[in-house]
Design an enzyme around this catalytic site. Structure first.
Site, PDB file in Angstrom:
ATOM      1  N   GLY A  51      61.981  25.489 100.324  1.00 19.97           N
ATOM      2  CA  GLY A  51      61.531  24.609 101.392  1.00 19.97           C
ATOM      3  C   GLY A  51      62.693  23.895 102.034  1.00 19.97           C
ATOM      4  O   GLY A  51      62.635  22.691 102.276  1.00 19.97           O
ATOM      5  N   HIS A  52      63.757  24.642 102.288  1.00 17.06           N
ATOM      6  CA  HIS A  52      64.956  24.081 102.905  1.00 17.06           C
ATOM      7  C   HIS A  52      65.830  25.204 103.455  1.00 17.06           C
ATOM      8  O   HIS A  52      65.554  26.382 103.237  1.00 17.06           O
ATOM      9  CB  HIS A  52      65.756  23.250 101.895  1.00 17.06           C
ATOM     10  CG  HIS A  52      66.273  24.037 100.737  1.00 17.06           C
ATOM     11  ND1 HIS A  52      65.574  24.148  99.560  1.00 17.06           N
ATOM     12  CD2 HIS A  52      67.404  24.770 100.582  1.00 17.06           C
ATOM     13  CE1 HIS A  52      66.264  24.914  98.724  1.00 17.06           C
ATOM     14  NE2 HIS A  52      67.371  25.305  99.328  1.00 17.06           N
ATOM     15  N   ALA A  53      66.881  24.818 104.154  1.00 18.48           N
ATOM     16  CA  ALA A  53      67.923  25.738 104.622  1.00 18.48           C
ATOM     17  C   ALA A  53      69.262  25.117 104.234  1.00 18.48           C
ATOM     18  O   ALA A  53      69.331  23.941 103.859  1.00 18.48           O
ATOM     19  CB  ALA A  53      67.840  25.932 106.134  1.00 18.48           C
TER      20      ALA A  53
END
Length: 134
Positions: A51-53
Site C-alpha cells: 500500500g505504498h510506492a
C-alpha cells in the site's frame, strides 16, 4: 506497464535430490546492489501488505514459501502477479504503487531492496502518488 517498471525475474534453480537451491546475486541476477533484506510472514487471512510506492528504492519480491498476489500500478497501467515459486522474483522499480494480498497459509514474502530504510523514501498517500505520476 510503462517502460517495464515491474517484471518477473527467473533466479537460478539448482535441482538436487537433497533439496533445491536458488541464489540471488547483486548486479548479476538482481539488477541493483542489495542494501536491505526483509521478510513478512504470518499474514492473517484477508490482510494486505504494501500500500505504498518508493521514490528511489528498487525491490525484488519473492514468495519463498506459499503464495500471494502483488498488484502494481505505475500511474497509468495496473498489473497483478501471482507469486508462488521460490526461484522467481518480481522486480518493482521506483514510482510503482504496490499491494500484496491473498496470502496462502504459511506464506513467506522475502524482499531484496536497493536502499536502507528511510521513512521519507516511502509514498504512503495514494493521492500524492497519483500527483507524482502525472
Amino acid at each position: 506497464m510503462r517502460q517495464e517498471k515491474a517484471w518477473i525475474i527467473d533466479l537460478p534453480k539448482i535441482v538436487d535430490p537433497r533439496g533445491n537451491l536458488t541464489v540471488a546475486e547483486q548486479m548479476k541476477n538482481v539488477p541493483f546492489d542489495i542494501a536491505r533484506v526483509y521478510w513478512t510472514y504470518d499474514v492473517p487471512s484477508g490482510e494486505r501488505r504494501g500500500g505504498h510506492a518508493h521514490r528511489t528504492c528498487e525491490e525484488i519480491v519473492i514468495a519463498v514459501s506459499g503464495s500471494f498476489d502483488v498488484k502494481v500500478f505505475d500511474g497509468q497501467e495496473s498489473q497483478t502477479f501471482h507469486l508462488n515459486h521460490p526461484y522467481q522474483g518480481l522486480y518493482i522499480g521506483t514510482g510503482v504503487w504496490r499491494t500484496l494480498e491473498d496470502f496462502s497459509s504459511g506464506a513467506v514474502c522475502l524482499v531484496l531492496a536497493s536502499e536502507l530504510f528511510s521513512e521519507d523514501e516511502y509514498i504512503y498517500d495514494y493521492n500524492e502518488f497519483l500527483q507524482l505520476t502525472r
